[in-house]
Design a protein around this motif. Structure first.
Motif, mmCIF file in Angstrom:
data_model
loop_
_atom_site.group_PDB
_atom_site.id
_atom_site.type_symbol
_atom_site.label_atom_id
_atom_site.label_comp_id
_atom_site.label_asym_id
_atom_site.label_seq_id
_atom_site.Cartn_x
_atom_site.Cartn_y
_atom_site.Cartn_z
ATOM 1 N N ASP A 40 0.772 -1.191 -0.033
ATOM 2 C CA ASP A 40 0.123 0.112 -0.103
ATOM 3 C C ASP A 40 1.009 1.356 0.094
ATOM 4 O O ASP A 40 1.693 1.199 0.998
ATOM 5 C CB ASP A 40 -0.930 0.178 1.550
ATOM 6 N N VAL A 44 -4.903 4.982 -13.254
ATOM 7 C CA VAL A 44 -4.495 3.949 -12.081
ATOM 8 C C VAL A 44 -5.075 2.910 -12.253
ATOM 9 O O VAL A 44 -4.354 1.689 -12.419
ATOM 10 C CB VAL A 44 -5.154 4.494 -10.718
ATOM 11 N N THR A 83 -3.744 -1.510 -11.192
ATOM 12 C CA THR A 83 -3.465 -1.233 -9.695
ATOM 13 C C THR A 83 -4.730 -0.800 -8.841
ATOM 14 O O THR A 83 -5.804 -0.186 -9.403
ATOM 15 C CB THR A 83 -2.503 0.145 -9.586
ATOM 16 N N ASN A 84 -4.807 -1.634 -7.700
ATOM 17 C CA ASN A 84 -5.916 -1.558 -6.826
ATOM 18 C C ASN A 84 -5.954 -0.072 -6.252
ATOM 19 O O ASN A 84 -5.003 0.412 -5.535
ATOM 20 C CB ASN A 84 -5.936 -2.430 -5.932
ATOM 21 N N ILE A 85 -7.012 0.535 -6.010
ATOM 22 C CA ILE A 85 -7.201 1.720 -5.161
ATOM 23 C C ILE A 85 -7.837 1.342 -4.061
ATOM 24 O O ILE A 85 -9.156 0.954 -3.729
ATOM 25 C CB ILE A 85 -8.071 2.920 -5.974
ATOM 26 N N ARG A 86 -7.181 1.541 -2.814
ATOM 27 C CA ARG A 86 -7.701 1.218 -1.413
ATOM 28 C C ARG A 86 -8.699 2.221 -0.970
ATOM 29 O O ARG A 86 -9.481 1.886 -0.212
ATOM 30 C CB ARG A 86 -6.388 0.927 -0.672
ATOM 31 N N VAL A 123 -2.862 3.438 -2.951
ATOM 32 C CA VAL A 123 -2.748 2.403 -4.078
ATOM 33 C C VAL A 123 -2.141 1.137 -3.591
ATOM 34 O O VAL A 123 -0.978 1.454 -3.016
ATOM 35 C CB VAL A 123 -2.490 2.955 -5.375
ATOM 36 N N VAL A 163 2.922 4.470 -12.025
ATOM 37 C CA VAL A 163 1.648 5.328 -11.599
ATOM 38 C C VAL A 163 1.926 6.867 -11.409
ATOM 39 O O VAL A 163 1.023 7.526 -11.865
ATOM 40 C CB VAL A 163 1.134 4.606 -10.303
#
Length: 558
Positions: free
Chosen positions: A482, A503, A508-511, A529, A540
């Motif tokens: 993270d 993103v 890429t995951n967005i938290r 992210v 990114v």
């Protein structure tokens, strides 16, 4: 050139060798920033038509004014060095045409009385610039430099600088500490000369006290900054420090034990916090208590290398003592669990042989490693008494669980030369796969992994014995990290959607994401992210920066 500008030029300044320091800075400037150097050289060359007559005019008036008062003097005028002019332009954000006091004069006379007499005469001929008069004769710099400095203004509004000193002061200003060496074979330096090279003696002490050369270089680099805060003891002794120094630095400058027992301080008669930054002219009184001892927090407060090295040495010794005691307790409990007579095994030499086979100098060294969490004591039991059944158990379910828990960190980090060690990523810097990392052994808690650029690393690594080499394992194992990003953006419709889209394109995951607007056209976006490694993080960030309306992108460590 970069190494010279960051280390050797400041070192020459710290040793008072002004001639070499100026030459090194100009050489570095020419190679590190050739365009700026070329532009400035051209500008100064173009000004020579005005500068040379001005220098001759001021020099002639200076000679006449001093001769009239029968003060013998050698006077020279020059244009300041390229780098000193460039540095002023950068600090004040001005062009070369706005640097008016780029011309400096030097007055060398025969004694201190005439230095002050010359200063008075100069002020009667030209108007002094307020706040620009410095007396380094009464209060010399730590590198032994002595001179009177004043800035003056001509009738035409042209400022210039004058330095006034004796011949001996000039020799020291040019040669620094080298001016005080005695070249007679077999003779020791006098006490007076030794006092003048105090800092050099401290440098040698640090080199002897610190085992890790990285620690030594760090201390020297910290201490190369100019020291220009002058303070007083209650008895009137002058002590100088770099800006930002605190009462802790003052305490250790007096004596090591005064520093260790420092419980507080009075500045100008008032009690102040140990975080207080010393100012010119402060009268400092250190309060001590026999039961007071240094804490790790002091490393963040101390600014001088002397104070930091003494605090580190004390913490190192104290932490090791506590680690040895904890390690002994852990090891004895482990032997007791298998009903093995630990004291008896020590007496018959089995423990000593096992310790040696494991690569440790003696039992105390092993206790320290166990107390820090660097080794697990069942390894010693296995080496001493393989018949205890521990080896067979090592291939069983319990050992496999232990290896999963301790042998490898959650992010695929390996500790070089050690097995079965608890590993965790430091929360203060959240290192990402691919970053340069360093391991720090926490007493009883295993290895904490930090980014080498983490601001806490210098404070934590006071004991080189607790630094341990760590590396990212070859198999990433699908780990994600993270990373928090802070974006400075224009408040415009659809911008957040564009950022999210970029993103997503990078898989890429967005938290988490939060946007804050202001009354101005500016806004802030905070987002977390999950990335696989540093390369993906850089991609990114790079793509977000290219979006129109995004002014800045910054990674937030905490």
């Amino acid at each position: 050139a970069l190494e010279t500008r960051e280390i050797y030029a400041p070192l020459a300044h710290r040793l008072g060798i002004g001639k070499i320091k100026s030459e090194l800075e100009d050489l570095c400037f020419e190679y590190l920033e050739p365009d700026a150097f070329g532009d400035l050289s051209g500008e100064l060359q173009a000004r020579r038509g005005v500068s040379d007559p001005f220098i001759r005019e001021i020099r002639d008036r200076l000679c006449a004014a001093l001769a009239e008062q029968q003060i013998p003097a050698e006077i020279t005028g020059r244009i300041k060095t390229h780098f000193s002019i460039y540095k002023k332009m950068q600090i004040q954000k001005i062009g070369v045409d706005q640097v008016y006091d780029y011309i400096a004069f030097r007055v060398i006379t025969d004694n201190v009385k005439n230095c002050y007499g010359a200063l008075g005469i100069l002020h009667s001929v030209w108007r002094p610039v307020p706040g620009r008069i410095k007396d380094f004769i009464a209060m010399p710099k730590p590198n032994m430099y002595q001179s009177l400095h004043t800035s003056l203004m001509t009738d035409r509004g042209q400022p210039f600088e004058v330095q006034i000193r004796t011949e001996e002061m000039h020799r020291v200003a040019e040669e620094g500490i080298a001016a005080h060496w005695q070249y007679k074979d077999g003779e020791k330096m006098s006490d007076g000369d030794l006092r003048k090279v105090t800092w050099l003696r401290q440098l040698l002490e640090w080199q002897q006290d610190l085992e890790d050369p990285r620690d030594f270089v760090q201390l020297v680099k910290v201490d190369l900054f100019p020291e220009d805060v002058y303070t007083f003891t209650p008895r009137g002794k002058v002590l100088s420090f770099r800006r930002g120094a605190t009462p802790i630095d003052f305490a250790y400058a007096i004596h090591t034990e005064v520093g260790h027992q420092c419980s507080g301080a009075k500045v100008n008669g008032k009690i102040v916090s140990l975080k207080y930054e010393l100012h010119n002219g402060d009268i400092v009184e250190i309060l001590t208590h026999p039961g007071r001892r240094p804490s790790r927090d002091w490393l963040g407060l101390a600014k001088t290398s002397r104070a930091r090295s003494k605090i580190r040495a004390w913490l190192n010794a104290n932490e090791r003592t506590r680690a040895i005691a904890l390690g002994r307790e852990i090891v004895e409990k482990e032997f007791k669990k298998y009903k093995l007579p630990f004291k008896g095994l020590i007496e018959d030499g089995k423990v000593a042989r096992a310790i040696s086979s494991l690569g440790y100098v003696d039992l105390e060294d092993y206790f320290a490693a166990a107390g820090y969490g660097k080794v697990m004591p069942h390894g010693l039991v296995s080496a001493v008494a393989p018949e205890s059944g521990l080896e067979s158990r090592a291939d069983g379910v319990v050992a496999r669980a232990v290896k999963r828990a301790f042998g490898r960190g959650p992010a695929g980090i390996e500790v070089r030369g050690c097995d079965d060690v608890l590993i965790s990523l430091a929360k203060c810097c959240n290192p990402v796969r691919g970053e340069a990392i360093v391991g720090y052994i926490s007493r009883g808690k295993g290895v904490s992994v930090h980014s080498q650029s983490c601001t806490n690393v210098a404070q934590l690594m006071y004991d080189s014995g607790r630094r341990i080499d760590v590396a990212w394992s070859q198999d990433p194992g699908g780990s994600l990290f993270d990373v928090k990003l802070l974006l400075e953006v224009e408040d415009q419709q659809g911008l957040l959607a564009k950022i999210v889209s970029v993103v997503a394109d990078e898989k890429t995951n967005i938290r988490n994401v939060e946007a804050t607007t202001h009354e101005t056209p500016d806004a802030q976006i905070s987002m977390v992210v999950a990335v696989a490694d540093q390369k993906q993080m850089d991609r990114v960030i790079g793509r977000i920066k290219k979006i129109r309306g995004v002014r800045a992108v910054q990674r937030v460590r905490r």
